[in-house]
Each structure stands twice: as C-alpha cells, then as structure tokens.
Write an enzyme that holds these catalytic residues in place. Structure first.
Site, PDB file in Angstrom:
ATOM      1  CG  ASP A 277     -13.226  -0.938 -25.369  1.00 15.52           C
ATOM      2  OD1 ASP A 277     -14.027   0.014 -25.404  1.00 15.52           O
ATOM      3  OD2 ASP A 277     -13.558  -2.066 -24.972  1.00 15.52           O
TER       4      ASP A 277
HETATM    5  C1  BGC Z   1     -16.689  -1.271 -24.027  1.00 15.79           C
HETATM    6  C2  BGC Z   1     -16.964  -1.417 -25.503  1.00 15.79           C
HETATM    7  C3  BGC Z   1     -17.855  -0.301 -25.981  1.00 15.79           C
HETATM    8  C4  BGC Z   1     -17.215   1.026 -25.646  1.00 15.79           C
HETATM    9  C5  BGC Z   1     -18.009   2.225 -26.113  1.00 15.79           C
HETATM   10  C6  BGC Z   1     -16.247   0.129 -23.655  1.00 15.79           C
HETATM   11  O1  BGC Z   1     -16.185   0.327 -22.299  1.00 15.79           O
HETATM   12  O2  BGC Z   1     -15.726  -2.219 -23.628  1.00 15.79           O
HETATM   13  O3  BGC Z   1     -17.524  -2.674 -25.771  1.00 15.79           O
HETATM   14  O4  BGC Z   1     -18.104  -0.430 -27.335  1.00 15.79           O
HETATM   15  O5  BGC Z   1     -17.061   1.106 -24.235  1.00 15.79           O
HETATM   16  O6  BGC Z   1     -19.163   2.393 -25.405  1.00 15.79           O
END
Ligand code: BGC
Length: 731
Positions: A277
């Site tokens: 993430d």
């Molecule tokens: C979130 C994810 C997301 C990623 C990219 C993160 O902060 O937890 O779910 O896909 O950002 O935007």
C-alpha cells in the site's frame, strides 16, 4: 510508425521473452521494475522518488509503474507522454504500467461497493466493473486497485464503504464478480484491466475502527473470516494483490513473510503481483518493524513484495544489500519476472500504446449504456428499511416538500471516485423534478450545522405540502480512507431537523445518503418510511425516484448489520455462540451473555430489507436427512407473495455446523436466490447442499468438513431465518 503485433503470446513464449529480457538488464534496471511512482499529481506531497523529476527516473529505467490520476482526457495525453519516454528514451524500452483506484466506476460512477453489495446481483456488479475497465483501459490505465474484499465488523471504520460488508461468502462472490468484470477472459483484451485485490489481510479488523490501527486475531479467525475472499480472488485469477497498512498479529502485512510468502504464495499458489500500500514500506519504521530504510526494503522483499508503492527504498537499498550478501539477488529476479510477465500478458511489450484510445474514450465515458447500467445497479442497491401505512410508493398526486442537506446535493458519488464529471451527478431534487414533481425545496440545515432560519423554512414548506421527503446523511468525505468516526449517528443538526419536521404531523419519507451503517434507533420511529440509498453515483436521483415512486421495487438487502446502540459494536450476524446464550427479545438476565441496558441484537440485521409487497415462507423440506461426502441434498421452501403487488424477495440460505473441533458461527450465509412473484403467486425455492459447503479451517490449518449435525435455515434475512430450521447429518 511500425505496425505492432497484436497477437497474444503463449505462456511459454512469455517465459522465454522475460528470460531473454532479464538477461540484458542491470541490477538497477531490474529493481526499477519494482518501483511504483506516486505519479505526477501526487509527487508534491512528500513521497517523492528522490528529488528527481519523474521523467528522468523513467528515462533511467528506475520506475516500473505509476499511479495516475487526472482529468480524463488529459490523462490519455499525459500517459502517452510518459509511456513514450519509457519506450523511446530508456535503454531497454520497457513500458510502464499505469494504475489507479477504480473502485466503483472510472468516469461513469456506480454505487459505492457497500451499496452495490446490497443488490446481491453478481452479474450486474460484474458488468459495472467491466464498464469501468472499458472506460479506464482506453484512457491508458492497466491496473485497477480493486476489489477491496476486507470483511468488516466495525462501522466506525470509514472504509466499510469500499467493501461488501460483514460476510466472507458474499465478499468472496462479489470480489470474484469484480475481478471477472475487470479482467474479462484474458488480460490481452484491450478492454480489460488487471484487478488488484486488497488489503491483505485483516485491515478491517483495526482496533477501535481507527484506520491503520493494529489488528490481532487468531489463526482460525484469520483463515475462516478474513482469508476466504482473498482465496476466492486467487482462484478467480486475480492479477495482483495489495497488502494492508496495519500490524497483523504483530507484523505489518507488507513485511509479513508467513502471511505473504507462506500462506499466499506457497499455500494458495498466488503467482500474481504483490503491491505494497501507499508508503507502507516506509511505515515499517514507525511500526517498529524495521530499524532503517535498508531493513525495511530487505524485510519487504523477503516477504515477496514485488512492487513498492510511492517510496523507493528498493531503488536505494537493494543494490547495496545484494552486494553485501544480505539479500539474495534471486528474490529480486523472482519479483521482476512477475512484473514483466504481466507486461507481456497485457500485450504492452508488443504495443505499449495499445490501450490509449482517445476516440473510444470519448464515445464511452458517461455514454447512455453506461449511465443506464449505473441507474439499474443504483436502483438495486437501495434498501427499504421501513414502510408504515403504505407511505411508499409515493403517489404522483402528492404535493411534496423536499427537505434536507442531501436533497439538492451533487455529492452523490461517495468516496474513492475521481470522475471528471461531478456536476453530472443527478441530485434527488433533479430526480423528482425529472419525474414531474414541482417540489417545494428547503435545505433546512447543512450536514454538520444549523443554518439561520433553516428549520423554520423547512417546517413552513412541510405544512404547505402533503408529504415531506427528508434527505439526511453523510458527505462523501466522511467515508473511505482515514474517515473513522467515533459516533456513527447522524450529525446533531440533522437529528434536530428530523425532530422538527416530524413534529409537523405530515408523513415523513426519509432518504438516507451515507457510506456506513448508521445509528438509527431514534431515527426510524420518527419517519413513516425510510429508504437506505447510500451513495449511488451518477444516476442517484433518478434511481431513488424510480424506487420512491414504485416504478421499480426496492430489492436491496443489508450486507452489514445496523447496530441498535454504539456500544454493541462489533455486532454481526455470523458470530459465535457463548456458553451462556441469551434468548432473543428477553430482558436482561444475570449470568447470561447480555447487556444490562439494551439488547444483543442489532437494530437491522444482515440480509434485512422490505418490499412494497409482503411474503410468507413455508417450512423447510429436506430431500434427505443425511449427506455423504460425495452426495448432495436439497433444501427447499415454498415462498408466497401475500401482498397485492408484484415483488421480489431474496431467499437466503444459512447453515450452522452444530458441533465441531473448533466452534463454528451460529449461522453462515451459503446461498441466495432472488425470486419475483405476482400477488398470490407461490414458488418452491431450492438449494442444493454438498459437502464442500461445510468446510472450514480447523486448528491444524486443514480445510475440512467434520461429520455431525448441521442446521439449515432459510429466510428473508439472517434473523428471520432463525425461526425456520431443519437439520441433517454429514456422515
Ligand atoms: C489506500 C489504497 C489505495 C492506495 C492508492 C492507499 O492509501 O489504502 O486502498 O489503493 O492508497 O491510491
């Protein structure tokens, strides 16, 4: 321009091509494939890849993929520009993968996932994901960070809006439908995108519902509650997976080797990309799980993390670690091989521009067909929570006062959507006007605050009308990431407005716009009819009016329990029994498992939702009372429409393993069927039960069924189903 080869390669050809390419790559170029830039739009927020501009890093082959957000028609140009740099100006000409959060639509926005799960309409969800892929792919995007399949028990957590609720079985089916919709039959198809199932694992179990927080659960809860949708995603061929941010039993997922390597890769056989993430590798330091950046990079790679999102610890530290013999270069090769394999599977290596199709993009975005499907899924996502005295459907003859902060709001899209057309969201007011109503509109209050004279004006409008359509709820920003709430009640200003409007003694139809279960114990009694409409996307106002006016029936069913009191959280239908179970509906009894000051049961249970007609379910019939491992039995009930309108009931099958080597939940959803019946019509609804449906992970981590007694329950919702059961034995 050279004509690009548009034939898909076989897996064998891909393997050979990847090997040949890797033989030419320097270590730095290999590691570059594992780095995902936060993209030009997000590089200012402090997560920059060194201080170099993105273009230079791409030229140097130090970036393998990038997140890309932006205005839709500009996106296609910007992506093409960056892709040209990668392909024409880097030494090995390897194209980039472009990724985005495509959660419930790309440009045409659909209901939020929690809402669309309430439709229980898997083909419709699959089609929504396919439409999103068809729009996103021609903008040049290759990876959608979705589906989120985190099984969630805590409505304080803002991200419940992004998933399918509290049931592992439903979350598995919905996740698979989304993956099928995104990926189609083949990733080589230009209308497909790679799915990225997330967040592995147990992200929703964050303590206190506070985002990013620690999660602790037993191995059996891990396997029986949180794992099933991920396992289902692997079985559906999901191309990639994102780890969760949080500590899971003491180790952040991104560096959790037992979780990612042992369970996911070795046991489940996942050979897709594991993506961290956003910034999660850097966050290992805060977690106390890595001493420094190099340690964070090493631990992540050991856990078999392929792609590092938004940080560049791999870039900066893996070369040194490998030279010093602290990290095995073969681990880098494995990860690079996986990344390149997908670049071949999508056809990018032959034609890096094959997804960039601006003409098709223009035709597709918000086209009639896409909006029609958004409207259909929105209709099906709506749940009728209450309908006294046949208040609904609303007669077209009525004079309507339309009141409330969400009545004329364009904020109908919900969290996690980046459409360039927010002004095309259909408000509830517009929906009613398009349906021919001359509405008397008063805002009454803001989402969080009173407005001067708002209450008085609202009441005046109600007095002048036959009925009040009151629109209350949350704003999109109150859901999604980092949007946890201590209280899941409606904001006080709105509760005051409700009280004032209810005191006008006109029928009140309450429309709720929200992204999580709310506290409705004191709300429901003040309204005559209540529709849970969630955030429904572009066609919200139209879909709401379709149901409001009875042009279509309300068929949605809740996929997360609505608590009767905040202190009940977590409250979910598929809980374990206690040694001292407390009977339903009975006041407090000392030394039983219950509260002194309120019930155990939620206000509205999983599976709940009313129709404009009524149904009765007969007793359950079983074709036999024993089941062998190879055999099957049929459970059926006779369902009758006892009302005076045609309507649809969602017939739900629940099972309970009465005694097992580890205790099993009091009930678990195992099947459902939507049945439409004319007034007075009856139909027998049957479910086939086989041994595979009875399996679970035992304490030895084996996926087994155990002989013994099982209960079968069939009903209109999880609680109602408890009143009707039969049992059989697995022999
Ligand atoms: C979130 C994810 C997301 C990623 C990219 C993160 O902060 O937890 O779910 O896909 O950002 O935007």
């Amino acid at each position: 321009m050279k004509p690009y080869d548009q034939t898909a390669r076989t897996e064998e050809e891909i393997r050979a091509a990847v090997d040949a390419l890797m033989a030419q790559m320097t270590l730095e170029e290999k590691i570059g494939q594992l780095v995902q830039s936060p993209g030009p739009a997000t590089s200012e927020i402090g997560m920059d890849i060194d201080s170099d501009p993105l273009e230079d890093l791409i030229r140097q082959g130090r970036i393998g993929s990038t997140i890309f957000l932006g205005e839709v028609f500009q996106t296609v140009k910007d992506i093409e520009k960056l892709q040209r740099i990668a392909v024409e100006e880097s030494r090995l000409h390897i194209p980039l993968l472009f990724c985005q959060d495509i959660i419930h639509g790309y440009q045409t926005i659909f209901p939020i996932p929690l809402a669309w799960s309430c439709s229980f309409d898997l083909p419709a969800i699959e089609k929504a994901a396919h439409i999103a892929a068809a729009e996103a792919s021609c903008a040049g995007l290759h990876v959608a960070f979705s589906p989120m399949v985190d099984v969630a028990h805590d409505p304080r957590w803002g991200r419940v809006a992004e998933g399918a609720g509290e049931d592992p079985y439903l979350a598995s089916l919905v996740g698979q439908a989304i993956i099928r919709g995104f990926q189609g039959k083949n990733l080589f198809d230009r209308d497909s995108v790679m799915a990225c199932v997330k967040h592995f694992l147990g992200y929703a179990a964050a303590e206190g519902g506070r985002d990013y927080n620690t999660a602790e659960f037993s191995e059996t809860a891990l396997r029986n509650t949180y794992l099933p949708p991920f396992k289902a995603a692997v079985e559906a061929g999901c191309a990639s997976l994102m780890t969760s941010f949080n500590l899971v039993n003491g180790v952040p997922s991104v560096a959790n080797r037992p979780l990612c390597h042992d369970l996911l890769r070795q046991e489940l056989g996942f050979d897709g990309l594991i993506i961290s993430d956003y910034n999660a590798v850097a966050e290992l330091l805060n977690h106390g799980a890595a001493e420094d950046e190099a340690d964070a990079a090493r631990r992540s790679l050991l856990a078999t993390l392929d792609v590092e999102m938004a940080t560049d610890f791999y870039n900066r530290h893996l070369p040194g670690l490998i030279r010093e013999g602290k990290v095995d270069a073969a681990l880098v090769d494995d990860a690079v091989r996986r990344v390149l394999t997908f670049k071949y599977r999508t056809g990018l290596m032959e034609d890096p521009y094959r997804y960039l199709r601006p003409e098709e993009l223009r035709e597709r975005v918000l086209c009639k067909e896409h909006l029609a499907h958004s409207r259909k899924l929105a209709q099906e996502s709506i749940v009728l929570l209450k309908n006294e005295n046949h208040t609904l459907p609303l007669s077209r003859e009525k004079k309507v006062a339309l009141v409330g902060p969400t009545a004329d709001s364009l904020d109908m899209g919900g969290c996690w959507q980046f459409t360039s057309f927010p002004e095309r969201m259909v408000t509830i007011r517009q929906g009613l006007e398009d349906a021919g109503f001359a509405v008397n509109y008063e805002k009454g209050c803001d989402i969080h605050q009173m407005i001067e004279g708002g209450m008085e004006n609202a009441c005046a409008a109600v007095y002048e009308s036959d009925v009040c359509v009151l629109c209350l709820g949350e704003e999109s920003l109150m859901n999604g990431e980092s949007a946890s709430r201590q209280s899941i009640a409606l904001p006080q200003a709105q509760l005051d407005l409700l009280e004032a409007v209810a005191a006008c003694e006109k029928p009140v139809i309450l429309l709720l716009t929200n992204g999580r279960p709310l506290l409705l114990g004191e709300v429901l009694p003040q309204a005559d009819a209540v529709l849970e409409t969630w955030f429904l996307g572009h066609e919200a106002g139209h879909a709401i009016c379709d149901v409001l006016l009875g042009d279509c029936e309300p068929t949605g069913r809740l996929t997360m329990s609505f608590p009767a009191a905040q202190g009940q959280i977590p409250v979910y239908y598929n809980h374990m029994n206690t040694g001292r179970p407390h009977p339903r509906g009975v006041p407090y009894i000392r030394f039983e498992s219950n509260y002194m000051d309120g019930p155990n049961e939620p206000l509205l249970p999983f599976g709940y939702g009313l129709s404009y007609t009524t149904f009765s379910y007969g007793e359950i019939t079983l074709s036999q009372d024993t089941l062998t491992k190879e055999g099957s039995l049929t459970a059926s009930v006779c369902v009758t429409n006892t009302g005076d309108r045609t309507g649809t009931t969602l017939c739900q099958l629940y099972l309970r393993d009465v005694a097992a080597s580890i205790a099993r939940p009091v009930q678990e959803l195992k099947g459902f069927e939507s049945v439409t019946l004319a007034p007075g019509e009856s139909r027998r609804v049957s479910f086939v039960i086989g041994e595979p449906m009875l399996r679970f992970y035992n304490a030895e981590k084996q996926y087994v069924s155990e002989p013994g007694r099982f209960e079968v329950m069939i009903g209109m919702d999880s609680e109602e189903a408890l009143s009707r059961s039969r049992s059989f034995r697995l022999v």
